[in-house]
Scaffold this motif. Structure first.
Motif, PDB file in Angstrom:
ATOM      1  N   ASP B  16       0.548  -1.389   0.238  1.00 37.05           N
ATOM      2  CA  ASP B  16      -0.007  -0.099   0.130  1.00 37.05           C
ATOM      3  C   ASP B  16       0.531   1.092   0.095  1.00 37.05           C
ATOM      4  O   ASP B  16       1.060   1.712   0.934  1.00 37.05           O
ATOM      5  N   ALA B  17       1.468   1.617  -1.113  1.00 36.96           N
ATOM      6  CA  ALA B  17       2.449   2.329  -1.337  1.00 36.96           C
ATOM      7  C   ALA B  17       2.706   2.559  -2.570  1.00 36.96           C
ATOM      8  O   ALA B  17       2.239   1.935  -3.551  1.00 36.96           O
ATOM      9  N   ALA B  24      11.712   2.982  -5.037  1.00 35.07           N
ATOM     10  CA  ALA B  24      13.133   3.297  -3.847  1.00 35.07           C
ATOM     11  C   ALA B  24      13.609   2.959  -2.915  1.00 35.07           C
ATOM     12  O   ALA B  24      15.071   2.733  -2.432  1.00 35.07           O
ATOM     13  N   ALA B  25      12.740   1.549  -1.711  1.00 30.38           N
ATOM     14  CA  ALA B  25      12.991   0.881  -0.642  1.00 30.38           C
ATOM     15  C   ALA B  25      14.281   0.084  -1.213  1.00 30.38           C
ATOM     16  O   ALA B  25      14.398  -0.732  -0.786  1.00 30.38           O
ATOM     17  N   TRP B  26      14.360  -0.006  -2.507  1.00 35.14           N
ATOM     18  CA  TRP B  26      15.311  -1.118  -3.313  1.00 35.14           C
ATOM     19  C   TRP B  26      16.472  -0.612  -3.237  1.00 35.14           C
ATOM     20  O   TRP B  26      17.816  -1.261  -4.091  1.00 35.14           O
ATOM     21  N   LEU B  32      16.908   0.206   2.322  1.00 34.47           N
ATOM     22  CA  LEU B  32      16.908  -1.085   2.097  1.00 34.47           C
ATOM     23  C   LEU B  32      17.987  -1.646   3.654  1.00 34.47           C
ATOM     24  O   LEU B  32      16.930  -2.976   3.688  1.00 34.47           O
ATOM     25  N   ALA B  33      18.585  -1.158   4.127  1.00 32.98           N
ATOM     26  CA  ALA B  33      18.865  -1.915   5.757  1.00 32.98           C
ATOM     27  C   ALA B  33      17.290  -1.530   6.434  1.00 32.98           C
ATOM     28  O   ALA B  33      17.873  -2.378   7.782  1.00 32.98           O
ATOM     29  N   GLN B  34      16.482  -0.765   6.804  1.00 31.33           N
ATOM     30  CA  GLN B  34      15.320  -1.296   7.145  1.00 31.33           C
ATOM     31  C   GLN B  34      14.694  -2.337   6.973  1.00 31.33           C
ATOM     32  O   GLN B  34      13.777  -2.526   7.658  1.00 31.33           O
ATOM     33  N   VAL B  78      15.599  -0.275 -14.335  1.00 28.86           N
ATOM     34  CA  VAL B  78      14.765   0.726 -15.254  1.00 28.86           C
ATOM     35  C   VAL B  78      13.849   0.785 -14.225  1.00 28.86           C
ATOM     36  O   VAL B  78      12.553   0.828 -14.100  1.00 28.86           O
ATOM     37  N   GLU B  79      13.889   1.993 -13.716  1.00 25.82           N
ATOM     38  CA  GLU B  79      13.566   2.726 -12.797  1.00 25.82           C
ATOM     39  C   GLU B  79      11.439   3.558 -13.503  1.00 25.82           C
ATOM     40  O   GLU B  79      12.069   3.981 -14.476  1.00 25.82           O
TER      41      GLU B  79
END
Lengths: 122, 154
Positions: B16-17, B24-26, B32-34, B78-79
Motif C-alpha cells: 500500500d504505497a 526507492a526502498a530497493w 534497504l537497511a531497514q 529500469v526506474e
C-alpha cells in the motif's frame, strides 16, 4: 529454520562433498547396496582402498553416511536426512524473501505515516 | 529446482504505497537497511550501487550477532518498474559463489498500490552448484526415492 537459509554452510558442505564424481558414485553405491564395507566399495570405485576410506570420511563429515561397526568390519549406510538441507534450500529461500517483504510492508507503512525511526524492531 | 527458463520461485506482494517509494526502498541503502533480511535481523552494512553492473552488499546480522554477508550485482535497473540482480546465494569459505540466483523484481502500480513480483532463477555458478541443481532435477530424485525406500524398509 530461517537461519539455515542464510547460514548455508551445511548446503555448501553437501555441495562440496558431492561435487567429486568418485565420491558421489560411492555415495550412490551405498544407497543402492543399503549397507557396504570399504572392501566392497573399493571393488567398484576404481580407486584404492585408502582413497575410498578418505571419501567415506568426507561423506561422514557431511552427515550423508554413517557407519555401524560389526566385529572387524564397518558397514556404511546412507543417513535418512543427509540430503535434506540441499532439497529444502529453495523453500528456505522463499521464506527468506517472504519475511523480508513483511518487513518492507511495515517499513513502507511507517514511512508514509512519517514516523520513521531508526533502529526499530519488530 | 530448475535451471532454465522456468522460474524457480515467484512471489507476488501488493504494498500500500506508490511505486516510486517501493522502488526507492530497493535502490536506496538507507531504506534497504531497514527491511532486508529475515525477522529479527539487522543490517550492519548496506551498500547499494543501483545501476547496471553496480554492486549490492549487505551484511546481515542475526539475532545471535553472527554476520551473514550477501552480495550481488545489478544486471538491469529500469526506474521505477524493474530491477534484475544476480545474488550469490551460497558461497564457499573463500567467498567464491557456489550458487547464484538471478532475481527479477517488477513493480506495477494500480490505484496507489504497488504490486511487486519477484521471480527467481537459480543459475549455475560452479561445477558443484551445477551438479547439485542438475542432480536435484533428475538423478537426485531417483536417488532420494531410493533413499526413501531404504529408510522405509530399513
Amino acid at each position: 529454520m530461517i537461519k539455515s537459509v542464510i547460514a548455508a554452510p551445511q548446503v555448501t558442505l553437501l555441495m562440496r562433498t558431492l561435487s567429486d564424481p568418485t565420491r558421489r558414485a560411492i555415495y550412490e553405491r551405498i544407497i543402492t547396496a543399503r549397507e557396504a564395507t570399504v572392501v566392497a566399495l573399493t571393488q567398484h570405485a576404481g580407486v584404492s582402498q585408502p582413497a575410498v576410506s578418505q571419501h567415506l570420511k568426507a561423506l561422514q563429515d557431511a552427515k550423508l553416511v554413517s557407519g555401524r561397526r560389526d566385529g572387524r568390519n564397518t558397514f556404511y549406510h546412507a543417513t535418512a536426512q543427509g540430503l535434506a538441507p540441499l532439497t529444502r534450500w529453495l523453500q528456505h529461500y522463499e521464506q527468506y524473501w517472504m519475511q523480508s517483504f513483511d518487513r518492507l510492508d511495515d517499513y513502507l507503512t511507517e514511512l508514509q505515516r512519517g514516523k520513521k525511526k531508526r533502529g526499530r524492531r519488530k | 529446482m530448475a535451471v532454465g527458463n522456468k522460474p524457480d520461485l515467484v512471489i507476488t506482494r501488493v504494498f500500500d504505497a506508490p511505486r516510486s517509494l517501493v522502488f526507492a526502498a530497493w535502490t536506496d541503502s538507507k531504506h534497504l537497511a531497514q527491511w532486508w533480511g529475515p525477522r529479527d535481523f539487522t543490517n550492519a552494512r548496506c551498500e547499494v550501487d543501483a545501476r547496471p553492473g553496480g554492486i549490492i552488499r549487505i551484511d546481515m546480522c542475526g539475532p545471535d550477532g553472527t554476520i551473514y554477508p550477501m552480495t550481488g550485482t545489478f544486471d538491469e535497473i529500469v526506474e521505477p518498474e524493474r530491477i534484475v540482480m544476480t545474488n550469490v546465494a551460497i558461497a564457499d569459505d573463500a567467498g567464491n559463489p557456489l550458487l547464484e540466483v538471478r532475481n527479477t523484481i517488477t513493480f506495477v502500480e494500480a490505484n496507489g498500490k504497488t504490486a511487486l513480483t519477484m521471480t527467481a532463477h537459480v543459475i549455475k555458478a560452479t561445477p558443484e552448484a551445477a551438479f547439485a541443481l542438475d542432480g536435484m532435477e533428475e538423478g537426485w530424485k531417483q536417488t532420494l526415492e531410493r533413499l526413501a525406500d531404504f529408510v522405509k524398509t530399513g
